[in-house]
Design a protein around this motif. Structure first.
Motif, PDB file in Angstrom:
ATOM      1  N   THR A  96       0.856  -1.182   0.000  1.00 60.91           N
ATOM      2  CA  THR A  96       0.000   0.000   0.000  1.00 60.91           C
ATOM      3  C   THR A  96       0.895   1.235   0.000  1.00 60.91           C
ATOM      4  O   THR A  96       2.121   1.123   0.005  1.00 60.91           O
ATOM      5  CB  THR A  96      -0.921   0.033   1.242  1.00 60.91           C
ATOM      6  OG1 THR A  96      -0.134   0.319   2.403  1.00 60.91           O
ATOM      7  CG2 THR A  96      -1.674  -1.277   1.423  1.00 60.91           C
ATOM      8  N   SER A  97       0.274   2.378   0.047  1.00 59.01           N
ATOM      9  CA  SER A  97       1.052   3.624   0.108  1.00 59.01           C
ATOM     10  C   SER A  97       1.341   4.039   1.550  1.00 59.01           C
ATOM     11  O   SER A  97       1.802   5.155   1.787  1.00 59.01           O
ATOM     12  CB  SER A  97       0.315   4.735  -0.631  1.00 59.01           C
ATOM     13  OG  SER A  97      -0.965   4.925  -0.064  1.00 59.01           O
TER      14      SER A  97
ATOM     15  N   THR B 267       6.995   2.032   2.942  1.00 61.48           N
ATOM     16  CA  THR B 267       8.042   2.639   2.115  1.00 61.48           C
ATOM     17  C   THR B 267       9.297   2.902   2.938  1.00 61.48           C
ATOM     18  O   THR B 267      10.409   2.583   2.513  1.00 61.48           O
ATOM     19  CB  THR B 267       7.522   3.959   1.512  1.00 61.48           C
ATOM     20  OG1 THR B 267       6.343   3.681   0.758  1.00 61.48           O
ATOM     21  CG2 THR B 267       8.559   4.596   0.614  1.00 61.48           C
ATOM     22  N   ARG B 268       9.107   3.455   4.107  1.00 62.47           N
ATOM     23  CA  ARG B 268      10.245   3.825   4.959  1.00 62.47           C
ATOM     24  C   ARG B 268      11.087   2.620   5.357  1.00 62.47           C
ATOM     25  O   ARG B 268      12.315   2.669   5.366  1.00 62.47           O
ATOM     26  CB  ARG B 268       9.719   4.545   6.198  1.00 62.47           C
ATOM     27  CG  ARG B 268      10.803   4.988   7.157  1.00 62.47           C
ATOM     28  CD  ARG B 268      10.189   5.763   8.295  1.00 62.47           C
ATOM     29  NE  ARG B 268      11.179   6.075   9.307  1.00 62.47           N
ATOM     30  CZ  ARG B 268      10.893   6.561  10.485  1.00 62.47           C
ATOM     31  NH1 ARG B 268       9.639   6.802  10.820  1.00 62.47           N
ATOM     32  NH2 ARG B 268      11.845   6.810  11.349  1.00 62.47           N
TER      33      ARG B 268
ATOM     34  N   GLY C 131      10.597  -0.699   4.050  1.00 58.31           N
ATOM     35  CA  GLY C 131      10.760  -1.691   2.990  1.00 58.31           C
ATOM     36  C   GLY C 131      10.037  -3.005   3.188  1.00 58.31           C
ATOM     37  O   GLY C 131      10.494  -4.043   2.718  1.00 58.31           O
ATOM     38  N   PHE C 132       8.891  -2.998   3.843  1.00 58.22           N
ATOM     39  CA  PHE C 132       8.149  -4.243   4.005  1.00 58.22           C
ATOM     40  C   PHE C 132       6.851  -4.205   3.210  1.00 58.22           C
ATOM     41  O   PHE C 132       6.455  -3.166   2.701  1.00 58.22           O
ATOM     42  CB  PHE C 132       7.867  -4.545   5.490  1.00 58.22           C
ATOM     43  CG  PHE C 132       6.898  -3.617   6.170  1.00 58.22           C
ATOM     44  CD1 PHE C 132       5.545  -3.904   6.201  1.00 58.22           C
ATOM     45  CD2 PHE C 132       7.347  -2.463   6.799  1.00 58.22           C
ATOM     46  CE1 PHE C 132       4.652  -3.057   6.845  1.00 58.22           C
ATOM     47  CE2 PHE C 132       6.474  -1.616   7.442  1.00 58.22           C
ATOM     48  CZ  PHE C 132       5.117  -1.905   7.457  1.00 58.22           C
ATOM     49  N   SER C 133       6.218  -5.349   3.080  1.00 57.03           N
ATOM     50  CA  SER C 133       4.936  -5.468   2.388  1.00 57.03           C
ATOM     51  C   SER C 133       3.827  -5.541   3.422  1.00 57.03           C
ATOM     52  O   SER C 133       4.012  -6.102   4.501  1.00 57.03           O
ATOM     53  CB  SER C 133       4.906  -6.741   1.542  1.00 57.03           C
ATOM     54  OG  SER C 133       5.932  -6.721   0.574  1.00 57.03           O
ATOM     55  N   ARG C 134       2.668  -5.013   3.084  1.00 55.60           N
ATOM     56  CA  ARG C 134       1.513  -5.106   3.976  1.00 55.60           C
ATOM     57  C   ARG C 134       1.146  -6.575   4.183  1.00 55.60           C
ATOM     58  O   ARG C 134       0.807  -7.009   5.272  1.00 55.60           O
ATOM     59  CB  ARG C 134       0.330  -4.332   3.365  1.00 55.60           C
ATOM     60  CG  ARG C 134      -0.998  -4.480   4.081  1.00 55.60           C
ATOM     61  CD  ARG C 134      -1.051  -3.905   5.473  1.00 55.60           C
ATOM     62  NE  ARG C 134      -0.258  -2.713   5.610  1.00 55.60           N
ATOM     63  CZ  ARG C 134       0.452  -2.395   6.700  1.00 55.60           C
ATOM     64  NH1 ARG C 134       0.429  -3.177   7.753  1.00 55.60           N
ATOM     65  NH2 ARG C 134       1.165  -1.301   6.753  1.00 55.60           N
TER      66      ARG C 134
ATOM     67  N   THR D 248      -3.486   3.886  10.254  1.00 54.90           N
ATOM     68  CA  THR D 248      -2.705   4.982   9.687  1.00 54.90           C
ATOM     69  C   THR D 248      -3.256   5.370   8.330  1.00 54.90           C
ATOM     70  O   THR D 248      -3.452   4.516   7.463  1.00 54.90           O
ATOM     71  CB  THR D 248      -1.226   4.543   9.531  1.00 54.90           C
ATOM     72  OG1 THR D 248      -0.734   4.147  10.815  1.00 54.90           O
ATOM     73  CG2 THR D 248      -0.375   5.664   8.992  1.00 54.90           C
ATOM     74  N   ASP D 249      -3.494   6.662   8.141  1.00 55.63           N
ATOM     75  CA  ASP D 249      -3.951   7.160   6.849  1.00 55.63           C
ATOM     76  C   ASP D 249      -2.832   6.950   5.829  1.00 55.63           C
ATOM     77  O   ASP D 249      -1.719   7.431   6.028  1.00 55.63           O
ATOM     78  CB  ASP D 249      -4.296   8.647   6.953  1.00 55.63           C
ATOM     79  CG  ASP D 249      -4.875   9.190   5.665  1.00 55.63           C
ATOM     80  OD1 ASP D 249      -4.126   9.252   4.664  1.00 55.63           O
ATOM     81  OD2 ASP D 249      -6.057   9.563   5.652  1.00 55.63           O
ATOM     82  N   PRO D 250      -3.105   6.216   4.722  1.00 48.78           N
ATOM     83  CA  PRO D 250      -2.041   5.910   3.772  1.00 48.78           C
ATOM     84  C   PRO D 250      -1.520   7.125   3.000  1.00 48.78           C
ATOM     85  O   PRO D 250      -0.424   7.076   2.464  1.00 48.78           O
ATOM     86  CB  PRO D 250      -2.682   4.899   2.823  1.00 48.78           C
ATOM     87  CG  PRO D 250      -4.133   5.090   2.963  1.00 48.78           C
ATOM     88  CD  PRO D 250      -4.375   5.603   4.357  1.00 48.78           C
ATOM     89  N   VAL D 251      -2.266   8.187   2.970  1.00 48.45           N
ATOM     90  CA  VAL D 251      -1.839   9.381   2.235  1.00 48.45           C
ATOM     91  C   VAL D 251      -1.027  10.313   3.131  1.00 48.45           C
ATOM     92  O   VAL D 251       0.068  10.736   2.786  1.00 48.45           O
ATOM     93  CB  VAL D 251      -3.054  10.116   1.627  1.00 48.45           C
ATOM     94  CG1 VAL D 251      -2.624  11.406   0.952  1.00 48.45           C
ATOM     95  CG2 VAL D 251      -3.786   9.215   0.645  1.00 48.45           C
ATOM     96  N   THR D 252      -1.568  10.624   4.313  1.00 47.80           N
ATOM     97  CA  THR D 252      -0.925  11.605   5.190  1.00 47.80           C
ATOM     98  C   THR D 252       0.031  10.980   6.205  1.00 47.80           C
ATOM     99  O   THR D 252       0.903  11.655   6.725  1.00 47.80           O
ATOM    100  CB  THR D 252      -1.982  12.397   5.978  1.00 47.80           C
ATOM    101  OG1 THR D 252      -2.651  11.498   6.883  1.00 47.80           O
ATOM    102  CG2 THR D 252      -2.979  13.062   5.048  1.00 47.80           C
ATOM    103  N   GLY D 253      -0.171   9.699   6.506  1.00 44.74           N
ATOM    104  CA  GLY D 253       0.623   9.054   7.549  1.00 44.74           C
ATOM    105  C   GLY D 253       0.129   9.348   8.953  1.00 44.74           C
ATOM    106  O   GLY D 253       0.691   8.868   9.926  1.00 44.74           O
TER     107      GLY D 253
END
Length: 137
Positions: free
Chosen positions: A14-15, A20-21, A23-26, A42-47
């Motif tokens: 996901t985003s 991303t930070r 490096g793992f997969s959901r 956690t909101d995937p857009v804002t964090g």
């Protein structure tokens, strides 16, 4: 002699900024097994943490994300066989709210589950983090 083929691995990403930070997969599917990483509200857009005041709403949001991940890898919530629920506060109120949400969403599925209290999560607004395993036959 024919060697057995390697079982493919499929990843769902996901985003979410933590993926991303770090490096793992959901979620990852290997054969019939799906493993969903620790998931928070956690909101995937804002964090930003969603529902910082409500363990129940955080848990419901987490379950939506977990089910979405499992479905994206070919499973359903009925395939969930195990959950680990981490509760930041050592008191039982947040655990009770998480348990209420668990029963509401997964009560008819009845997966094995563990609830652990007093965990320090990534953000102090996170009340709950949940991991899930599913088997798709």
């Amino acid at each position: 002699m024919t060697l057995p083929s390697k079982t493919p691995t499929t990843r769902y990403r996901t985003s979410n900024p933590y993926e991303t930070r770090f490096g793992f997969s959901r979620a990852v599917r290997k054969g019939p097994h799906i493993f969903v990483a620790g998931t928070t509200s956690t909101d995937p857009v804002t964090g930003n943490v969603l529902y910082p005041k409500s363990a129940y709403d955080q848990t419901m949001q987490i379950f939506r994300e977990i089910i979405k991940a499992i479905e994206s890898l070919g499973g359903t919530k009925d395939d969930v066989v195990r959950m680990r629920i981490y509760v930041a506060n050592a008191d039982s109120e947040d655990g009770q709210k998480a348990g209420d949400a668990f029963k509401e969403v997964f009560g008819t599925v009845g997966p094995a589950a563990t609830m652990i209290f007093g965990m320090k999560l990534m953000n102090p607004d996170m009340k709950i983090e949940i991991e899930a395993d599913a088997v798709v036959l």
